[in-house]
Write a protein that holds these residues in place. Sequence first.
Motif, PDB file in Angstrom:
ATOM      1  N   VAL A 178     -10.859  -0.863   8.641  1.00  0.00           N
ATOM      2  CA  VAL A 178     -10.115  -1.998   9.051  1.00  0.00           C
ATOM      3  C   VAL A 178      -8.992  -2.205   7.948  1.00  0.00           C
ATOM      4  N   LEU A 179      -9.116  -1.996   6.790  1.00  0.00           N
ATOM      5  CA  LEU A 179      -8.025  -2.399   5.735  1.00  0.00           C
ATOM      6  C   LEU A 179      -8.106  -1.084   4.744  1.00  0.00           C
ATOM      7  N   SER A 180      -6.606  -0.950   4.186  1.00  0.00           N
ATOM      8  CA  SER A 180      -6.489  -0.050   3.196  1.00  0.00           C
ATOM      9  C   SER A 180      -5.676  -0.504   1.987  1.00  0.00           C
ATOM     10  N   TYR A 181      -5.564  -0.120   0.606  1.00  0.00           N
ATOM     11  CA  TYR A 181      -4.513  -0.325  -0.045  1.00  0.00           C
ATOM     12  C   TYR A 181      -4.308   0.650  -0.889  1.00  0.00           C
ATOM     13  N   ASP A 182      -2.903   0.972  -1.239  1.00  0.00           N
ATOM     14  CA  ASP A 182      -2.595   1.797  -1.927  1.00  0.00           C
ATOM     15  C   ASP A 182      -1.755   1.393  -3.127  1.00  0.00           C
ATOM     16  N   LYS A 183      -2.150   1.924  -4.553  1.00  0.00           N
ATOM     17  CA  LYS A 183      -1.597   1.612  -5.892  1.00  0.00           C
ATOM     18  C   LYS A 183       0.161   1.712  -5.667  1.00  0.00           C
ATOM     19  N   HIS A 184       0.538   2.670  -5.068  1.00  0.00           N
ATOM     20  CA  HIS A 184       1.930   3.093  -5.040  1.00  0.00           C
ATOM     21  C   HIS A 184       2.785   2.027  -4.028  1.00  0.00           C
ATOM     22  N   THR A 185       2.165   1.947  -2.997  1.00  0.00           N
ATOM     23  CA  THR A 185       2.907   0.718  -1.928  1.00  0.00           C
ATOM     24  C   THR A 185       2.527  -0.824  -2.468  1.00  0.00           C
ATOM     25  N   GLN A 186       1.462  -0.892  -3.050  1.00  0.00           N
ATOM     26  CA  GLN A 186       0.941  -2.273  -3.463  1.00  0.00           C
ATOM     27  C   GLN A 186       0.770  -3.166  -2.153  1.00  0.00           C
ATOM     28  N   LEU A 187       0.338  -2.503  -1.003  1.00  0.00           N
ATOM     29  CA  LEU A 187       0.244  -3.271   0.262  1.00  0.00           C
ATOM     30  C   LEU A 187      -1.134  -3.062   0.630  1.00  0.00           C
ATOM     31  N   LEU A 188      -1.667  -4.231   1.175  1.00  0.00           N
ATOM     32  CA  LEU A 188      -2.973  -4.337   2.051  1.00  0.00           C
ATOM     33  C   LEU A 188      -2.486  -4.234   3.304  1.00  0.00           C
ATOM     34  N   LYS A 189      -2.768  -2.985   4.010  1.00  0.00           N
ATOM     35  CA  LYS A 189      -2.294  -2.542   5.242  1.00  0.00           C
ATOM     36  C   LYS A 189      -3.797  -2.605   6.167  1.00  0.00           C
ATOM     37  N   ALA A 190      -3.658  -2.893   7.567  1.00  0.00           N
ATOM     38  CA  ALA A 190      -4.750  -3.117   8.481  1.00  0.00           C
ATOM     39  C   ALA A 190      -4.250  -1.959   9.688  1.00  0.00           C
ATOM     40  N   LYS A 191      -5.452  -1.517  10.181  1.00  0.00           N
ATOM     41  CA  LYS A 191      -5.409  -0.565  11.133  1.00  0.00           C
ATOM     42  C   LYS A 191      -4.798  -1.116  12.483  1.00  0.00           C
ATOM     43  N   GLU A 192      -5.096  -2.476  12.681  1.00  0.00           N
ATOM     44  CA  GLU A 192      -4.974  -3.116  13.842  1.00  0.00           C
ATOM     45  C   GLU A 192      -4.108  -4.410  13.537  1.00  0.00           C
ATOM     46  N   ASP A 193      -3.153  -4.723  14.161  1.00  0.00           N
ATOM     47  CA  ASP A 193      -2.261  -6.145  13.584  1.00  0.00           C
ATOM     48  C   ASP A 193      -2.986  -7.200  13.855  1.00  0.00           C
ATOM     49  N   TRP A 194      -4.017  -7.231  14.715  1.00  0.00           N
ATOM     50  CA  TRP A 194      -4.595  -8.572  15.024  1.00  0.00           C
ATOM     51  C   TRP A 194      -5.512  -8.762  13.687  1.00  0.00           C
ATOM     52  N   VAL A 195      -6.004  -7.757  12.897  1.00  0.00           N
ATOM     53  CA  VAL A 195      -6.789  -8.217  11.694  1.00  0.00           C
ATOM     54  C   VAL A 195      -5.888  -8.786  10.705  1.00  0.00           C
ATOM     55  N   ILE A 196      -4.746  -8.467  10.617  1.00  0.00           N
ATOM     56  CA  ILE A 196      -3.857  -9.119   9.457  1.00  0.00           C
ATOM     57  C   ILE A 196      -3.529 -10.858  10.049  1.00  0.00           C
ATOM     58  N   GLN A 197      -3.597 -10.959  11.466  1.00  0.00           N
ATOM     59  CA  GLN A 197      -3.203 -12.349  11.945  1.00  0.00           C
ATOM     60  C   GLN A 197      -4.521 -13.136  11.820  1.00  0.00           C
ATOM     61  N   THR A 198      -5.761 -12.451  11.954  1.00  0.00           N
ATOM     62  CA  THR A 198      -7.066 -13.133  11.819  1.00  0.00           C
ATOM     63  C   THR A 198      -7.341 -13.576  10.483  1.00  0.00           C
ATOM     64  N   LEU A 199      -6.885 -12.729   9.417  1.00  0.00           N
ATOM     65  CA  LEU A 199      -7.222 -13.190   8.111  1.00  0.00           C
ATOM     66  C   LEU A 199      -6.159 -14.009   7.557  1.00  0.00           C
ATOM     67  N   GLY A 200      -4.955 -13.877   8.333  1.00  0.00           N
ATOM     68  CA  GLY A 200      -3.932 -14.790   7.702  1.00  0.00           C
ATOM     69  C   GLY A 200      -3.082 -14.255   6.618  1.00  0.00           C
ATOM     70  N   ALA A 201      -1.657 -14.810   6.353  1.00  0.00           N
ATOM     71  CA  ALA A 201      -0.835 -14.085   5.506  1.00  0.00           C
ATOM     72  C   ALA A 201      -1.264 -14.458   4.032  1.00  0.00           C
ATOM     73  N   LYS A 202      -1.717 -15.838   3.921  1.00  0.00           N
ATOM     74  CA  LYS A 202      -2.013 -16.370   2.676  1.00  0.00           C
ATOM     75  C   LYS A 202      -3.222 -15.562   1.825  1.00  0.00           C
ATOM     76  N   PHE A 203      -4.276 -15.085   2.676  1.00  0.00           N
ATOM     77  CA  PHE A 203      -5.187 -14.533   2.471  1.00  0.00           C
ATOM     78  C   PHE A 203      -4.862 -12.993   1.915  1.00  0.00           C
ATOM     79  N   ILE A 204      -4.066 -12.485   2.697  1.00  0.00           N
ATOM     80  CA  ILE A 204      -3.598 -11.115   2.611  1.00  0.00           C
ATOM     81  C   ILE A 204      -2.691 -11.383   1.053  1.00  0.00           C
ATOM     82  N   ALA A 205      -1.910 -12.126   0.820  1.00  0.00           N
ATOM     83  CA  ALA A 205      -1.155 -12.091  -0.197  1.00  0.00           C
ATOM     84  C   ALA A 205      -1.950 -12.156  -1.515  1.00  0.00           C
TER      85      ALA A 205
END
Length: 340
Positions: A37-64
Amino acid sequence: MGIQAAYHKHVIQFIIVGTENSLFDYFIVDFLDDVQVLSYDKHTQLLKAKEDWVIQTLGAKFIAKTQQKLLDHEKRFLWFLKKLMLNETKHDGPVFMSLCYLLTFSLPPPVNHTVQIFAFCEIESDSHIRNEIQIAVDGHEFSVLDGEMGIWIALMPEARSFLPILTSTLWTTQREHYMQEYCIDTMKKILQHSVIKKNVPPEVTVSQYETEDGITTLSCSATGFYPRSILLHWQNGKNIIMAGKQSSSGVLPNADSTFYQRITIELLPEDTGTDYDCVVDHIELGPPKAYPIQVKYPKKRSWTVTITILSVVILVLSCTASFIVWKKMKTGVYMEIQEI
């Protein structure tokens, strides 16, 4: 024998590669019920989701917030590698280090280490039932935490110096908060808002084989199902089969995020293998369903049948050819008689 329809598992995998001076790679993969469902890479420093709805569900504040914490973890992992290297140096012994100093040898180049951390938690019917943390270094088990007992176990000599820190009140409080917020609460939030994958019933194949030495083996495979919770067992009439040599592949993932399981049983010599069913219990099948055996003959018998068919075909072709030759000869004689 009921399946665990309300069972879910959340696994967070950290993989760190580096030396005591720097981290070369640091990435995280997050699985819910064995689906990424999620992945993070040191080089991009971004938390990415396999599906867009996962990011929407967790919320931008939680992701940041999570991205910042993962960035801060780099300092902790670098500290871990430095302490690990210090422990290895101590194990080399003071005599060796003294010789290096006296002979003015240059220090050896930094050694790369790979650290893997597996943190997982499980819930059933929305209740937390288990969590655990496992740490491995260079492919070897380093230490493990039983979350229910709250006990860290050192599995390598180098891990013992970390135990005072791991068992400290500060670290224990941070670890419990982390497991609750990022493992359990995140899993519940995702499950409440949407499903990871549409439920799919299993495709079941049941067969019987007889080897050349007369041993009968029953095989039952279920594949392409989701969720992963499933139960397979053999049944003869109304009796669940317990005798014989049984084995199971366990539940394994397919490439399309569905699952597979296979069970086999070697019957006792006196057992003919008749009236056996493979009973499959999966949420998408409703009540447990019994699948009868489809008999498959061994290769030896298959070759016998093939050879028999080929023999018949050759015989028919030979007879046909002989008939044609005989017909031509007869026609030729008849023509000669007419000419005379």
